[in-house]
Design a protein around this motif. Structure first.
Motif, mmCIF file in Angstrom:
data_model
loop_
_atom_site.group_PDB
_atom_site.id
_atom_site.type_symbol
_atom_site.label_atom_id
_atom_site.label_comp_id
_atom_site.label_asym_id
_atom_site.label_seq_id
_atom_site.Cartn_x
_atom_site.Cartn_y
_atom_site.Cartn_z
ATOM 1 N N TYR A 134 0.800 -1.232 0.000
ATOM 2 C CA TYR A 134 0.000 0.000 0.000
ATOM 3 C C TYR A 134 0.830 1.278 0.000
ATOM 4 O O TYR A 134 0.376 2.301 -0.517
ATOM 5 C CB TYR A 134 -0.919 0.035 1.229
ATOM 6 N N ARG A 135 2.005 1.232 0.637
ATOM 7 C CA ARG A 135 2.799 2.457 0.827
ATOM 8 C C ARG A 135 4.277 2.190 0.580
ATOM 9 O O ARG A 135 4.753 1.071 0.736
ATOM 10 C CB ARG A 135 2.641 2.966 2.265
ATOM 11 N N GLU A 157 8.404 6.122 3.168
ATOM 12 C CA GLU A 157 7.298 6.936 3.691
ATOM 13 C C GLU A 157 6.763 6.368 5.002
ATOM 14 O O GLU A 157 6.476 7.122 5.942
ATOM 15 C CB GLU A 157 6.153 7.000 2.676
#
Length: 122
Positions: free
Chosen positions: A41-42, A46
Motif C-alpha cells: 500500500y505504501r 514513507e
C-alpha cells in the motif's frame, strides 16, 4: 547516544541522559510473506518517516528464523507499492527496512518472534 544502558530503574544513553522508549510494533516478517506489512500500500521510506512523525522513537520488528534461513524472494504482490524492490530477497528487504527505520531516526528492537513462519498465537 549509543550504547544504551541501564542506571538503576532508568534507561540512559552514553552521556547518562534518560531515554524513554516510545515504541510501536511492525509485524509481518515473522509470517509466511517474510516482509513487513503494508508495503503493498505504501512506500517503505514513507512508512518509516510516518512512524517517526507520529512521535515514536522505537520500532519492534518481528521476524522468524525460517525467514532468515530460507531467504526466499518476496512475492511482488506483498511489495506492489514499491516496484523498485521487485525480486528482492527476504533478508535484503529486512536489512533495507532496518536501514530506512534508522535513517528516519528510529531505534530498532529485533524480535526473533517465532521459529517457523506463521501466525504465532493460534
Amino acid at each position: 547516544m549509543f550504547p544504551l544502558e541501564t542506571n538503576k530503574t532508568k534507561i540512559v544513553d552514553s552521556k547518562g541522559r534518560r531515554v524513554k522508549l516510545v515504541g510501536v510494533n511492525w509485524s509481518g516478517a515473522h509470517m509466511c510473506r517474510h516482509c513487513v506489512d503494508g508495503l503493498e500500500y505504501r512506500k517503505l521510506k514513507e512508512l518509516c518517516k510516518e512512524i517517526r512523525g507520529f512521535g515514536f522513537n522505537t520500532v519492534r520488528l518481528t521476524f522468524s528464523l525460517q525467514m532468515f534461513y530460507d531467504n526466499n524472494h518476496i512475492s511482488n504482490k506483498y511489495i506492489s507499492a514499491n516496484p523498485e524492490l521487485f525480486n528482492i530477497k527476504a533478508m535484503d528487504l529486512f536489512d533495507l527496512t532496518i536501514k530506512e527505520l534508522t535513517d528516519a531516526g528510529l531505534m530498532v528492537i529485533l524480535n526473533n518472534h517465532i521459529s517457523s513462519s506463521m501466525w504465532c498465537c493460534s
